[in-house]
Design an enzyme around this catalytic site. Structure first.
Site, mmCIF file in Angstrom:
data_model
loop_
_atom_site.group_PDB
_atom_site.id
_atom_site.type_symbol
_atom_site.label_atom_id
_atom_site.label_comp_id
_atom_site.label_asym_id
_atom_site.label_seq_id
_atom_site.Cartn_x
_atom_site.Cartn_y
_atom_site.Cartn_z
ATOM 1 N N ASP A 181 -13.358 -11.224 7.188
ATOM 2 C CA ASP A 181 -12.056 -11.016 7.836
ATOM 3 C C ASP A 181 -12.133 -9.868 8.832
ATOM 4 O O ASP A 181 -11.255 -9.018 8.884
ATOM 5 C CB ASP A 181 -10.982 -10.740 6.788
ATOM 6 C CG ASP A 181 -9.568 -10.903 7.353
ATOM 7 O OD1 ASP A 181 -9.424 -11.605 8.363
ATOM 8 O OD2 ASP A 181 -8.626 -10.315 6.801
ATOM 9 N N VAL A 210 0.852 -1.193 0.000
ATOM 10 C CA VAL A 210 0.000 0.000 0.000
ATOM 11 C C VAL A 210 0.884 1.237 0.000
ATOM 12 O O VAL A 210 1.823 1.341 0.794
ATOM 13 C CB VAL A 210 -0.938 0.017 1.226
ATOM 14 C CG1 VAL A 210 -1.854 1.231 1.162
ATOM 15 C CG2 VAL A 210 -1.776 -1.257 1.265
#
Length: 648
Positions: A141, A32
């Site tokens: 998740d 990221v």
């Protein structure tokens, strides 16, 4: 010494639009980055799939599914997804950039959360999750690492990398992909997930917020998975004073092993949690789980427990037959006619005295009221309470009490700027009608000079912050630097920016402190270098390492540390540039060449040739060999002795 390589993506522009500025984080599927959207002139976060995964169709499909799943959702408590694309063989996803910490970071800082924090974060997570469930998306998740706590107070749920459509409720070979500590029993045993599986993970997360620990622990993942499948989650109040009976029931309700006994989706759980947080539940009311009642129907998750008054009525009802017997045994005495007449006379006499007393009291009251409002205390009015009101409302309140107002400004820690703070005379004091009251308008907290904090040790900085009238917040992060450990590198305000010359009194100041210098591992064997780095909290990742030749550093020793982030923080992954030793070159064959020609050839090959033949005779000498011999591999610059014969 060779310099550490930088990330090749930094400085690049994807699709001519997203300029990569720096790396934010590294995940299992992607990296990221912080980037600038050149078209819309805004900062964004760009998630780029690891190159070694790009050729795997399964990973690519999951990555693109995250984009599609998240892009379908638009909610204040969900991280927004803006774009997705491919460029130069890289698959990427463009998301909202959110300067923030995660719920996991907050739990590490505080160990456990307060009741208000747990309710606020829980409500925000359920709100975002409810939007996902309403759109037909299961997160799969949910965990503290995926709950973002923005610097501006927003709470957002992100990372739909494992998201699936609700209809895809089938067994999968990757049933245990989610974090094991938050997996529902049905995911552990059958690999099946739906909206209720997210609610199980939420219940575990709520337990962890209130207690500071996960309910199930073990040395091996399968030990934890076994407990999820076969044990009931304990209520948080067993170890947390913050937990209430209502929150105990919420945790129990959402973590039932049977999915049918949990809320059907996040919306139903959100309705209950919102009722707890905003006081809509009556005292003592809780949701209960299905449980058979004696001689009665089963309860459902929407049933509420009887309150104390109802239980008292039921208890009283159980004594009903005895009370009836007692009444039946009481004798009934008939009144005689003479006694009845006497009683009637007494009642009439009493009514006459009461009427006379009421008339006298009315006369006295009328006179008293005239005196009270004419000349006594009733001619005055009490100053009303106006703190926290808008200024127009405060003036209107004073005017309704026949009081005039003059406005002055004053600082206030508790009342926002522009609102009324107080009056002089204070609320409750009595004034003559028509009196003037001084009305204080808040200018917010007093702005006071910011002391020098950067460069101090952490303990010194805390003392200075308190002594100067500010509030110490937290250490937002540690980072390696040339400054000694625990020295303050930056002092930040509530907006996350560096402090200016002045700051509001009692304002919260957060700190960034030094973790000390990065360990110097140059020249150390790889094992020693790895141990030294791990002792300082760094993670040595072999996948990030390189190998290079080095003239001075022996093979197997470290040439340089390869940081992957700037700045480097404890917990970050780093690589090592490991020496292959000096680079070796083959000695060329010069046999048969003239001596000078042979020496020139060796010089051109990077060696240092030498001969015992004097300069005047070199023109008559022919090379017959070298030492080291032709074909041997030696480092550049090695001395090569040329053997020769002289023919006159």
């Amino acid at each position: 010494m060779t310099s550490a390589p930088t990330d090749p993506l930094i400085g690049q522009t994807l699709d001519g639009r997203y300029l990569i500025r720096s790396r934010i984080a590294r995940g299992g599927m992607a990296m990221v980055y912080l980037a600038n959207d050149l078209r819309l002139e805004r900062r964004v976060a760009v998630k780029v799939m690891h190159e070694h995964l790009a050729e795997d169709e399964n990973f690519t499909r999951r990555f693109e599914q995250e984009a599609r799943s998240a892009a379908r959702l638009a909610h204040p408590n969900l991280v927004n997804v803006f774009d997705q694309g491919h460029d130069a063989g890289r698959t990427y996803l463009v998301m909202e950039y959110l300067p923030s910490i995660t719920l996991r970071d907050l739990l590490k800082q505080q160990q456990r959360l307060t009741l208000d924090q747990s309710l606020e974060i829980g409500e925000a997570v359920l709100s975002g999750l409810s939007a996902a469930h309403h759109a037909g998306i299961v997160h799969r998740d949910l965990k503290p690492e995926n709950v973002m706590l923005a610097d501006d107070g927003r709470i957002k749920l992100g990372d739909f990398g494992l998201a699936r459509a609700v209809s895809a409720n089938t067994t999968t070979g990757q049933a245990l992909l989610g974090t094991i500590a938050y997996l529902s029993p049905e995911l552990v045993t059958r690999g099946v997930a739906d909206a209720r599986s997210d609610l199980y993970a939420f219940g575990i997360m709520m337990y962890e917020m209130l207690t500071g620990a996960q309910p199930f622990t073990g040395e091996q993942p399968m030990q934890i998975a076994y407990q999820h499948a076969h044990s009931e989650v304990p209520v948080p109040s067993l170890v947390s004073s913050e937990a209430t009976p209502e929150l105990d029931e919420l945790v129990r309700w959402t973590t039932q092993r049977e999915p049918d006994q949990r809320p059907r989706d996040a919306g139903e759980a959100l309705e209950y949690l919102s009722s707890i947080r905003h006081g809509a539940l009556p005292p003592g009311a809780t949701r209960v789980l299905p449980a058979p009642l004696p001689d009665g129907p089963s309860l459902t998750p929407s049933t509420t427990v009887l309150d104390g008054a109802q239980r008292d009525l039921l208890a009283a009802g159980s004594e009903g037959p005895q009370a009836t017997d007692d009444l039946g045994a009481s004798p009934v005495v008939a009144a005689s006619a003479i006694a009845d007449a006497a009683s009637t006379g007494r009642r009439r006499a009493t009514r006459g005295r009461i009427v006379a007393a009421v008339v006298v009291l009315a006369v006295l009251l009328a006179g008293g009221l005239g005196w009270w409002f004419g000349q006594g205390p009733g001619s005055q009015v009490g100053v009303p309470q106006v703190a926290g009101l808008e200024m127009d409302a405060a003036r209107a309140t004073l005017a309704s009490h026949d009081l005039d107002a003059t406005v002055v400004e004053c600082s206030s820690l508790d009342v926002a700027a522009g609102l009324a703070v107080s009056t002089d005379p204070a609320a409750g004091e009595r004034l003559d009608r028509g009196s003037t009251v001084e009305l204080c308008q808040s200018t917010g907290p007093e702005m006071i000079a910011v002391p020098t904090i950067v460069g101090l040790t952490l303990d010194e900085a805390k003392r200075v912050i308190a002594a100067e009238g500010f509030t110490f917040g937290s250490v937002l992060e540690e980072r390696f630097s040339d400054v000694e450990a625990e020295a303050v590198l930056a002092a930040l305000g509530a907006d996350g920016e560096a402090l200016g010359d002045v700051y509001p009194e009692q304002g919260t100041i957060d700190l960034i402190v030094s973790a000390g210098a990065l360990p110097d591992v140059t020249g150390l064997p790889v094992a020693e270098a790895t141990a030294a780095l791990e002792a300082r909290g760094l993670v040595v990742d072999p996948a990030l390492g390189t190998e290079s030749h080095h003239a001075d550093i022996p093979a197997g020793s470290v040439i340089a540390l390869l940081p992957q982030t700037d700045p480097v923080r404890p917990g970050d992954a780093v690589g090592l540039d490991v020496s292959l030793g000096p680079e070796l070159f083959e000695v060329p064959s010069v046999s048969g060449l003239g001596l000078q020609e042979a020496m020139d050839a060796l010089t051109a090959a990077g060696f240092a040739p030498s001969t015992l033949v004097p300069d005047p005779l070199r023109g008559f000498a022919v090379a017959t060999g070298t030492d080291p011999a032709a074909g041997d591999r030696v480092p550049a610059g090695t001395e090569i002795r040329v053997k020769s014969t002289i023919s006159l």
